[in-house]
Design a protein around this motif. Structure first.
Motif, PDB file in Angstrom:
ATOM      1  N   LEU A   1      40.072 -80.892  70.322  1.00 47.79           N
ATOM      2  CA  LEU A   1      40.613 -79.941  68.716  1.00 47.79           C
ATOM      3  C   LEU A   1      41.687 -78.728  69.448  1.00 47.79           C
ATOM      4  N   GLU A   2      42.165 -79.834  70.597  1.00 46.50           N
ATOM      5  CA  GLU A   2      43.439 -78.546  70.633  1.00 46.50           C
ATOM      6  C   GLU A   2      45.506 -78.861  69.599  1.00 46.50           C
ATOM      7  N   ASN A   3      45.298 -79.698  69.266  1.00 50.97           N
ATOM      8  CA  ASN A   3      46.292 -79.655  68.121  1.00 50.97           C
ATOM      9  C   ASN A   3      45.476 -79.439  66.286  1.00 50.97           C
ATOM     10  N   ALA A   4      43.693 -78.846  66.658  1.00 49.94           N
ATOM     11  CA  ALA A   4      43.039 -77.964  65.538  1.00 49.94           C
ATOM     12  C   ALA A   4      44.590 -77.400  64.249  1.00 49.94           C
ATOM     13  N   PRO A   5      44.323 -76.729  63.782  1.00 50.09           N
ATOM     14  CA  PRO A   5      45.167 -75.461  62.943  1.00 50.09           C
ATOM     15  C   PRO A   5      44.098 -74.745  62.395  1.00 50.09           C
ATOM     16  N   GLY A   6      42.826 -74.913  63.553  1.00 45.59           N
ATOM     17  CA  GLY A   6      41.644 -73.621  63.065  1.00 45.59           C
ATOM     18  C   GLY A   6      40.630 -73.768  62.814  1.00 45.59           C
ATOM     19  N   PRO A   7      39.572 -73.532  63.499  1.00 42.64           N
ATOM     20  CA  PRO A   7      38.460 -73.459  64.363  1.00 42.64           C
ATOM     21  C   PRO A   7      37.539 -74.091  63.695  1.00 42.64           C
TER      22      PRO A   7
ATOM     23  N   VAL B   1      36.941 -78.129  56.348  1.00 41.90           N
ATOM     24  CA  VAL B   1      37.329 -78.350  58.134  1.00 41.90           C
ATOM     25  C   VAL B   1      38.741 -78.652  58.892  1.00 41.90           C
ATOM     26  N   ASP B   2      39.352 -77.867  59.812  1.00 40.40           N
ATOM     27  CA  ASP B   2      40.547 -78.548  60.229  1.00 40.40           C
ATOM     28  C   ASP B   2      40.337 -79.591  61.211  1.00 40.40           C
ATOM     29  N   ALA B   3      38.970 -79.846  61.738  1.00 45.36           N
ATOM     30  CA  ALA B   3      38.829 -81.307  62.716  1.00 45.36           C
ATOM     31  C   ALA B   3      37.633 -82.093  62.703  1.00 45.36           C
TER      32      ALA B   3
ATOM     33  N   GLU C   1      47.175 -81.188  58.286  1.00 43.77           N
ATOM     34  CA  GLU C   1      47.874 -81.506  59.570  1.00 43.77           C
ATOM     35  C   GLU C   1      46.334 -81.471  60.822  1.00 43.77           C
ATOM     36  N   GLY C   2      45.066 -81.088  59.853  1.00 41.02           N
ATOM     37  CA  GLY C   2      43.753 -81.533  60.373  1.00 41.02           C
ATOM     38  C   GLY C   2      43.713 -82.487  61.311  1.00 41.02           C
ATOM     39  N   VAL C   3      42.553 -83.122  61.826  1.00 43.70           N
ATOM     40  CA  VAL C   3      42.429 -84.137  62.709  1.00 43.70           C
ATOM     41  C   VAL C   3      41.427 -84.532  62.655  1.00 43.70           C
ATOM     42  N   LEU C   4      41.863 -86.137  62.973  1.00 40.80           N
ATOM     43  CA  LEU C   4      39.819 -86.752  62.914  1.00 40.80           C
ATOM     44  C   LEU C   4      40.003 -87.403  63.929  1.00 40.80           C
ATOM     45  N   VAL C   5      39.050 -87.285  65.204  1.00 43.92           N
ATOM     46  CA  VAL C   5      38.284 -87.775  66.693  1.00 43.92           C
ATOM     47  C   VAL C   5      37.130 -88.422  66.494  1.00 43.92           C
TER      48      VAL C   5
ATOM     49  N   ALA D   1      37.328 -83.139  77.538  1.00 46.19           N
ATOM     50  CA  ALA D   1      37.735 -84.253  76.174  1.00 46.19           C
ATOM     51  C   ALA D   1      37.005 -83.503  75.619  1.00 46.19           C
ATOM     52  N   VAL D   2      36.080 -82.700  74.286  1.00 46.04           N
ATOM     53  CA  VAL D   2      36.197 -82.155  73.052  1.00 46.04           C
ATOM     54  C   VAL D   2      36.987 -81.094  73.433  1.00 46.04           C
ATOM     55  N   ARG D   3      37.611 -80.746  74.390  1.00 46.19           N
ATOM     56  CA  ARG D   3      38.952 -79.539  74.081  1.00 46.19           C
ATOM     57  C   ARG D   3      40.089 -80.455  74.105  1.00 46.19           C
TER      58      ARG D   3
END
Length: 259
Positions: free
Chosen positions: A36-42, A102-104, A130-134, A31-33
């Motif tokens: 993060l799979e579409n995050a633009p960075g780490p 941050v990227d995510a 393009e960062g993600v919120l989850v 689930a955590v992978r």
């Protein structure tokens, strides 16, 4: 739940921080992978990080994680368990990080406590383009008969919402106005669920349920009666081994991209 009651529930965990750290489950790695799979960075922010349950999983994946948590008791437990992680006092409504840093942004069993009318723009501020919120939640898997029956015996105060969509609706209930909150800054949510489990005994499952916000704010006599009712149910089941069992769970997430 009105704002005052939500605030009372959200701030109930600090007094039980050590028990929370001991008994609450981690998050399914898949689930955590996925989160993060579409995050633009780490660079990842664990927002409302609590005692670091999700933070620890992020660390295991090798990302650059910073944890932000408003409650001092919870933050103390996080720092004790993960002394090498950068951890800061702060909240979803006032994140102590620079713009686009941050990227995510991940929130584990926390987003439904945020005031998203304020937190939505603040999360968007710290996210890179393009960062993600989850939003991520661990829920019991009540497709299993005995777990569904446990939910009926224990009630919502001990079990909480049984599905991710319910938690998302609670989290975003105050974002209905157009061009405000998350709606103006993020795309449509993607949803996924992943099988998970937590090794428990009767005693440790009762301890886990006792750390739910609804239980922590419950009057003592009512809380004790609820826990005794749960114990009687668990002890009376022939299909729940005394020596230990895996509590069937799901880790679910809703993911949106910063526009």
């Amino acid at each position: 739940m009105d704002q005052d009651e939500r605030r009372r529930h959200a701030t109930s965990f600090g007094a039980a921080a050590a028990r929370y750290a001991q008994h609450r489950p981690d998050y399914a790695l898949d689930a955590v992978r996925w989160a993060l799979e579409n995050a633009p960075g780490p660079r990842v922010l664990d927002l409302g990080a609590g005692t670091g349950k999700l933070t620890a999983t992020l660390v295991s994946l090798g990302v650059d994680v910073v944890a932000v948590e408003p409650d001092t008791g919870m933050l103390t437990e996080l720092r004790r368990a993960l002394p090498d992680v950068r951890s800061l006092p702060g909240s979803a409504e006032a994140i102590p990080l620079p713009d686009a840093s941050v990227d995510a942004v991940l929130a584990g069993n926390a987003m439904h406590w945020f005031d998203m009318a304020v937190a939505g723009p603040e999360i968007a501020r710290v996210l890179a383009p393009e960062g993600v919120l989850v939003g991520m939640w661990n829920v019991v898997d009540d497709r299993i008969d005995w777990v569904a029956e446990l939910g009926r015996v224990a009630g919502d105060a001990a079990i909480g919402p049984r599905d991710v969509q319910s938690n998302w609706r609670v989290a975003t209930a105050d974002m209905h106005l157009p061009k405000t909150g998350v709606d103006a800054r993020f795309g449509s949510p993607e949803r996924a669920e992943f099988p998970h489990g937590q090794d428990r005994t009767v005693d440790s499952l009762i301890e886990t349920l006792a750390t739910r916000a609804g239980m922590l704010v419950m009057p003592e006599r009512e809380r004790e009666a609820t826990l005794e009712r749960i114990r009687a149910f668990l002890v009376g089941r022939n299909d729940i081994p005394d020596g230990g069992f895996s509590l069937p769970m799901l880790t679910g997430g809703l993911r949106v991209r910063r526009l």
